[in-house]
Scaffold this active site. Structure first.
Site, PDB file in Angstrom:
ATOM      1  N   GLU A 366      -5.480  88.446  56.300  1.00  0.00           N
ATOM      2  CA  GLU A 366      -6.896  88.842  56.172  1.00  0.00           C
ATOM      3  C   GLU A 366      -7.457  88.494  54.791  1.00  0.00           C
ATOM      4  OE1 GLU A 366      -8.689  90.414  58.568  1.00  0.00           O
ATOM      5  OE2 GLU A 366      -7.153  91.014  59.982  1.00  0.00           O
ATOM      6  N   ASP A 370      -4.989  86.556  46.309  1.00  0.00           N
ATOM      7  CA  ASP A 370      -5.580  85.566  45.394  1.00  0.00           C
ATOM      8  C   ASP A 370      -6.916  85.047  45.895  1.00  0.00           C
ATOM      9  OD1 ASP A 370      -3.574  85.853  43.608  1.00  0.00           O
ATOM     10  OD2 ASP A 370      -2.468  84.038  44.191  1.00  0.00           O
TER      11      ASP A 370
END
Lengths: 390, 252
Positions: A366, A370
């Site tokens: 999801e 990062d």
């Protein structure tokens, strides 16, 4: 001893009676049905079908959606449901997230009237399971460059390509699949049994073991014309589903963190070393207080995000922050809790190692941690850094 | 016609109870629930309703917090909610029975159900007391009921096995835990429950005099802590263990 969820800033007092009742219903179900069976389910690598039935009977699937047999609860209630399910296991919450936010939501928001009538009430009852096909073997953080293609063949569409890391895939009755039609991303509803469609299960996971993860394979898969989701074109379609799921995850992570915190607190009070409970040592207290601090901040973030979802004043970047922060803190708390449990922390007698392994997936799916940073980076600077190309 | 279910809100059986200044500190109790035996009464009342026997009216007697147990009952199918508002712990059993009986009359139900005893006080007096006040017959510790006409048959665990008892309405049943599975609430039930009005009544509304309690609780105290377990290791401790099992535990 009754489970006392950490609620240092009394978020409970901000909830409506209905929200509390829904939360308690799910909490009781998790205590009664999930916690005594979760380790077996993980060992066997299955999502027990009776959980699907019972989650459906509770009527919590597609929680914030209104009409067509959907529950019509607040986003706060939806968050609380995710929190309680994930206190049990991230895999159980994943089942509900995918069904509600990723499979029901696009039909509810972008589907035709006939599609809504045909699928939504059965999905809300858990009688029809849905999955969401966006990620591909070579396109994870970069879904816009997906390979899966749909071709218009006059009286039907022909779908070719493959999706990967699809929660609920093998047990799903329908898949909301994103594919390019004349170069534009569109949503298609593929039904189990459609010619040229298969959904083999992916095996060998060390994480989310009580959740079904699959590939979706389309080889000249014939889709009737009325299964194109008409209301959205482009990457906005799948991303709007992800916003809802990511919001739910920001609450779910709190549940996993509360579970790890509770276990660490109880363990440290009963574990005697050097003649004293380890909870009496400053290093352990420091860890516990850090956990309390991070969970409390995460709760305030999730609650406020929920209020913004309910009044419609949110932007996607705020959800990125909530998802990223809360999963990050939950994973750190799981690791720290394992540390407090010493060697015992690796045993399935405690929920800690299971949550830790689960949260490694939750950190990545999801929108990876990062990628959410890059979303915020773009918001702050106005410069996108996802790709080198302009 | 209809079934009145008497519910008592008690500290959850898993809640931590702390005593300060000779009194149970209610503010430290984090979870209140419907007394477990009452839940079986409620479940059986809803089943009776589903077989066509009138509405389920749930009645509780207690402070403001107790109204929550009525809403919880509505979430699984109770039709009407009556809250007899009293102060916590101020009344004796006879006064509580008088209030509940008056509320049952108000509801015009001819079948009354409750748990065989409450999980906190365990006195077991409410069912028989209400039956006596109303002049209804009373069958205790039943696990199942079914109805035909105005005759209700009930199953209860007797000294020699299961007893089948038949009784005409009006009547009171107190419930034991049986094989009956309790239903879970669902979102739809919770949303309907929220809209159900609670009829709040005082002792004055019911015409019951609650001024002179015949029982006053002097103090509460925690039960003595259990002595810690003992551990024996090695063959040489066998005689000591055998001796304790024989003379202290009386099990061999």
């Amino acid at each position: 001893m009754a489970y006392e969820a950490l609620d240092f800033y009394d978020i409970d007092s901000l909830l409506t009676e209905e929200e509390r009742m829904v939360r308690d219903m799910v909490r009781d179900w998790v205590e009664e049905r999930v916690l005594p069976n979760i380790e077996d389910a993980c060992r066997d690598g299955i999502f027990p079908d009776e959980w699907r039935v019972e989650i459906g009977e509770m009527g919590i699937l597609g929680a914030p959606l209104k009409g067509y047999g959907c529950p019509g609860l607040s986003y706060i209630a939806y968050g609380l449901i995710c929190q309680e399910l994930e206190r049990g296991d991230s895999g159980v919450r994943s089942f509900a997230s995918v069904q509600g936010s990723l499979a029901m939501y696009p039909i509810w928001d972008f589907g035709s009237e006939e599609q809504k009538e045909k699928y939504l009430s059965g999905m809300a009852k858990g009688e029809l399971v849905g999955c969401f096909g966006l990620t591909e073997p070579d396109y994870g953080s970069n879904p816009g460059d997906m390979i899966t293609r749909a071709e218009d063949r006059g009286d039907h569409f022909l779908l070719n390509g493959a999706k990967m890391w699809i929660t609920n895939g093998t047990i799903a009755d329908i898949a909301v699949v994103w594919a390019k039609l004349e170069g534009v991303i569109r949503g298609f509803i593929v039904e189990k049994g459609d010619e040229g469609f298969s959904a083999p299960e992916m095996k060998g996971k060390h994480s989310l073991k009580a959740s079904v993860t699959s590939e979706l394979v389309f080889q000249d898969c014939k889709i009737p014309k009325d299964r194109l989701i008409p209301g959205v074109k482009g990457i906005r379609g799948p991303l709007s589903c992800l916003n809802n799921a990511r919001y739910g995850i920001s609450w779910g992570a709190i549940g996993a963190a509360q579970s790890c915190f509770n276990s660490a607190r109880e363990y440290s009070l009963s574990r005697i070393q050097f003649g004293h409970p380890i909870a009496s040592f400053q290093l352990v207290q420091n860890k516990l207080s850090w956990m309390l601090r991070e969970i409390t901040k995460g709760q305030l973030l999730a609650y406020h995000m929920g209020k913004k979802k309910d009044d419609g004043s949110w932007i996607p970047e705020q959800i990125s922050l909530a998802k990223m922060n809360n999963v990050d803190m939950a994973l750190e708390i799981a690791r720290m809790s394992r540390d407090i449990h010493g060697a015992n922390g690796i045993l399935d007698e405690y929920p800690v190692m299971r949550h830790m392994a689960n949260l490694e997936s939750v950190k990545t799916y999801e929108g990876t941690h990062d990628i959410h940073n890059l979303i915020l980076g773009r918001h702050i600077t106005g410069i996108q850094s996802f790709t080198r190309e302009p | 016609m209809g079934v009145a279910v008497l519910l008592k809100q008690v500290p959850d059986t898993t809640a931590k109870i702390s005593v300060t200044g000779g009194r149970v500190d209610e503010s430290s109790i984090t979870k209140w629930s419907i007394s477990p035996y009452d839940e079986y009464a409620l479940e059986n009342a809803i089943k009776l309703k589903e077989s066509g026997y009138g509405d389920v009216v749930v009645i509780t007697c207690g402070p403001a917090r107790a109204s929550k147990c009525l809403t919880e009952a509505a979430a699984v199918g109770a039709d009407k909610l009556i809250h007899v508002v009293t102060e916590s712990g101020s009344l004796d059993s006879i006064q509580i029975q008088a209030l509940l009986s008056a509320a049952v009359k108000e509801s015009s139900c001819d079948v009354v159900m409750c748990g065989k005893q409450a999980a906190d006080t365990n006195s077991g007096s409410t069912g028989p007391g209400v039956a006596s006040a109303l002049g209804y017959s009373c069958v205790g510790a039943v696990t199942e009921v079914s109805i035909e006409g105005n005759v209700i048959s009930a199953t209860r665990l007797g000294p020699l096995g299961l007893e089948e008892v038949e009784v005409e309405t009006p009547c009171v049943f107190t419930f034991d835990k049986g094989d009956t599975e309790l239903r879970r609430p669902n979102v739809r039930g919770i949303m309907m429950a929220k809209k159900k009005p609670i009829d709040s009544l005082t002792s004055d509304d019911l015409g019951v005099d609650t001024s002179n309690s015949m029982v006053s609780v002097e103090s509460h105290s925690s039960p003595p802590e259990k002595p810690p377990g003992q551990k024996f290791v090695g063959a040489e401790s066998v005689p000591a263990v055998v001796n304790m099992l024989r003379n202290d535990a009386n099990v061999i």
